[in-house]
Scaffold this active site. Structure first.
Site, PDB file in Angstrom:
ATOM      1  N   THR A  25     -30.716  77.478 -17.376  1.00 14.71           N
ATOM      2  CA  THR A  25     -31.319  76.510 -18.289  1.00 14.71           C
ATOM      3  C   THR A  25     -32.655  76.046 -17.726  1.00 14.71           C
ATOM      4  O   THR A  25     -32.732  75.636 -16.570  1.00 14.71           O
ATOM      5  CB  THR A  25     -30.376  75.321 -18.502  1.00 14.71           C
ATOM      6  OG1 THR A  25     -29.176  75.798 -19.113  1.00 14.71           O
ATOM      7  CG2 THR A  25     -31.006  74.266 -19.387  1.00 14.71           C
ATOM      8  N   ALA A  56     -28.528  79.334 -21.470  1.00 10.83           N
ATOM      9  CA  ALA A  56     -27.546  78.921 -22.471  1.00 10.83           C
ATOM     10  C   ALA A  56     -28.268  78.481 -23.740  1.00 10.83           C
ATOM     11  O   ALA A  56     -29.220  77.700 -23.691  1.00 10.83           O
ATOM     12  CB  ALA A  56     -26.682  77.801 -21.924  1.00 10.83           C
ATOM     13  N   GLN A  98     -26.758  84.112 -24.228  1.00  9.42           N
ATOM     14  CA  GLN A  98     -25.549  83.353 -23.913  1.00  9.42           C
ATOM     15  C   GLN A  98     -25.370  82.262 -24.964  1.00  9.42           C
ATOM     16  O   GLN A  98     -26.247  81.415 -25.157  1.00  9.42           O
ATOM     17  CB  GLN A  98     -25.617  82.723 -22.521  1.00  9.42           C
ATOM     18  CG  GLN A  98     -24.267  82.116 -22.136  1.00  9.42           C
ATOM     19  CD  GLN A  98     -24.312  81.309 -20.861  1.00  9.42           C
ATOM     20  OE1 GLN A  98     -25.009  80.310 -20.781  1.00  9.42           O
ATOM     21  NE2 GLN A  98     -23.560  81.744 -19.858  1.00  9.42           N
ATOM     22  N   HIS A 176     -20.262  81.593 -23.659  1.00 10.36           N
ATOM     23  CA  HIS A 176     -20.221  80.644 -22.539  1.00 10.36           C
ATOM     24  C   HIS A 176     -18.884  79.907 -22.603  1.00 10.36           C
ATOM     25  O   HIS A 176     -18.690  78.995 -23.404  1.00 10.36           O
ATOM     26  CB  HIS A 176     -21.385  79.666 -22.648  1.00 10.36           C
ATOM     27  CG  HIS A 176     -21.666  78.893 -21.393  1.00 10.36           C
ATOM     28  ND1 HIS A 176     -20.759  78.781 -20.361  1.00 10.36           N
ATOM     29  CD2 HIS A 176     -22.769  78.198 -20.992  1.00 10.36           C
ATOM     30  CE1 HIS A 176     -21.280  78.041 -19.391  1.00 10.36           C
ATOM     31  NE2 HIS A 176     -22.505  77.679 -19.754  1.00 10.36           N
ATOM     32  N   TYR A 181     -17.765  73.227 -20.582  1.00 11.38           N
ATOM     33  CA  TYR A 181     -18.214  73.106 -21.961  1.00 11.38           C
ATOM     34  C   TYR A 181     -17.049  73.375 -22.922  1.00 11.38           C
ATOM     35  O   TYR A 181     -15.907  73.476 -22.507  1.00 11.38           O
ATOM     36  CB  TYR A 181     -19.425  74.004 -22.194  1.00 11.38           C
ATOM     37  CG  TYR A 181     -20.601  73.581 -21.333  1.00 11.38           C
ATOM     38  CD1 TYR A 181     -21.162  72.314 -21.472  1.00 11.38           C
ATOM     39  CD2 TYR A 181     -21.131  74.419 -20.356  1.00 11.38           C
ATOM     40  CE1 TYR A 181     -22.218  71.896 -20.660  1.00 11.38           C
ATOM     41  CE2 TYR A 181     -22.185  74.015 -19.546  1.00 11.38           C
ATOM     42  CZ  TYR A 181     -22.721  72.753 -19.699  1.00 11.38           C
ATOM     43  OH  TYR A 181     -23.747  72.329 -18.907  1.00 11.38           O
ATOM     44  N   GLY A 319     -28.616  83.468  -9.692  1.00  5.53           N
ATOM     45  CA  GLY A 319     -29.241  82.420 -10.464  1.00  5.53           C
ATOM     46  C   GLY A 319     -30.510  81.918  -9.816  1.00  5.53           C
ATOM     47  O   GLY A 319     -31.599  82.422 -10.084  1.00  5.53           O
ATOM     48  N   ARG A 320     -30.391  80.939  -8.932  1.00  7.76           N
ATOM     49  CA  ARG A 320     -31.573  80.305  -8.336  1.00  7.76           C
ATOM     50  C   ARG A 320     -32.569  81.287  -7.733  1.00  7.76           C
ATOM     51  O   ARG A 320     -33.784  81.074  -7.876  1.00  7.76           O
ATOM     52  CB  ARG A 320     -31.142  79.278  -7.288  1.00  7.76           C
ATOM     53  CG  ARG A 320     -30.676  77.955  -7.881  1.00  7.76           C
ATOM     54  CD  ARG A 320     -30.384  76.929  -6.812  1.00  7.76           C
ATOM     55  NE  ARG A 320     -31.550  76.660  -5.980  1.00  7.76           N
ATOM     56  CZ  ARG A 320     -31.525  75.881  -4.906  1.00  7.76           C
ATOM     57  NH1 ARG A 320     -30.403  75.296  -4.523  1.00  7.76           N
ATOM     58  NH2 ARG A 320     -32.627  75.683  -4.209  1.00  7.76           N
TER      59      ARG A 320
END
Length: 365
Positions: A25, A56, A98, A176, A181, A319-320
């Site tokens: 995100t 997302a 996603q 997702h 969530y 990710g990062r």
């Protein structure tokens, strides 16, 4: 023996390596959740990933509670995504969308004061920002338990968002179902207290997941569908008292659907977002689910290489590291130094900390 740098078939998608870009995100869309041109540059820069999983992306106004996150429920949003997918494909990449419904994590400010929906009437821990509050955080509000009519509407929204994703040029979609969530809120007994056919037993709690997967498959084809779970530990107040049998059941059912791959997010004791000392579920899931398995859990280069070579997973999602390293696969291949990312620009609005991180080639030059 497969390696991290070998090609892999993920359903209908042929990936040139096993280094996937995890959903990240970034908050660069408009307030109407429309992608902007800068996003095309950002994703195209990262097209050397075996597969990009998009940030997302909301399936409806009701289900999106993150400022400036993109959506896939309006014509304007679909048209906004087309230059992004075109740019990724022009750069030789592959990208799936996603699909996101945040459930009880959506503050009423995003929906004209209406309460969010969830499996049960519960409240997420912590606070959030909205367009109304700006930089000031406010507590989440109590959700209302989704009715059967609500569930039918959400399933229709998942189907429509899948159609829109394919029209927008995505190579597939990922459901997702992780990180606390909506789908996760139904799956786990810490947030699902229902006594109808969506609550109680594992089979019932997994019903919404099964129905959503079936709707995605009907629209995109099984080979272009994947799903993400976070099976162990507390995530945004969502937890299960006995996660292994729940996710083994899910893995066994997913075998009957023939979807492209499953991604598991399993942070350890020092995870970037959430942490747990609960034993990982992925070894048991690996035995139950026969298709490609992707793991995401703050991997180092050495850990990712070992994970694929040992057969613990078929690919690794980073990710990062992709935030600051658009050419991450090449850096990992060469064991080259990585750029450090700046947390202050993770969710900022402009190109700084978004499209201005240099490639290894640029640094060497």
């Amino acid at each position: 023996m497969a390696t991290l740098f070998d090609p892999i078939t993920l359903g209908a998608i042929e990936a040139p390596n096993r280094i996937l870009m995890a959903p990240l995100t970034r908050g660069r869309a408009t307030q109407a959740s429309v992608p902007v041109p800068m996003m095309a540059e950002y994703y195209a820069q990262r097209a050397s990933a075996g597969l990009i999983i998009s940030e997302a992306t909301g399936i409806s106004r009701e289900g999106l509670g993150w400022p400036y996150a993109p959506g896939l429920w309006t014509r304007e949003q679909v048209e906004g995504w087309k230059p992004v997918t075109d740019a990724v494909h022009a750069a030789g990449g592959r990208i799936v969308a996603q699909l996101w419904h945040m459930g009880r994590i959506v503050h009423p400010d995003f929906n004209d004061g209406a309460a969010p929906i969830s499996a049960s009437a519960t409240t997420a821990p912590g606070k959030t920002r909205t367009y109304v509050t700006g930089n000031d955080k406010v507590p989440y509000a109590e959700a209302r338990a989704a009715t059967h009519d609500d569930i039918a509407r959400v399933l229709d929204d998942y189907a429509a968002a899948t159609r829109n994703a394919i029209e927008a040029g995505f190579d597939g979609v990922q459901l997702h179902a992780a990180n606390g969530y909506l789908i996760d809120q139904f799956l786990r007994d810490g947030s699902n207290m229902r006594d109808d056919d969506y609550g109680g037993s594992i089979e019932n709690r997994a019903r919404l997941l099964r129905q959503a997967i079936e709707r995605l498959v009907a629209e995109a084809g099984a080979g272009r569908v994947s799903v993400r779970f976070s099976p162990n530990g507390d995530t945004q107040g969502v937890i299960d008292s006995n996660p292994e049998p729940l996710f083994v059941h899910i893995g066994e059912w997913l075998n009957t659907q023939g979807i492209g791959f499953v991604e598991l997010r399993e942070p350890g004791p020092e995870g970037t977002f959430g942490s747990t000392t609960q034993p990982p579920v992925s070894p048991a899931f690996r035995k139950a689910w026969k298709g490609p398995l992707v793991l995401n859990q703050d991997f180092t280069r050495a850990q990712a290489i070992e994970t694929v070579e040992s057969g613990s997973a078929d690919a690794v999602a980073f990710g990062r590291p992709f935030l600051a390293n658009p050419d991450l696969p090449e850096r990992l291949r060469r064991d080259a130094p990585l750029n450090a990312d700046e947390m202050a620009t993770w969710y900022s609005r402009g190109p700084e900390g978004y499209t201005d991180y240099p490639t290894l080639e640029a640094v060497n030059a």
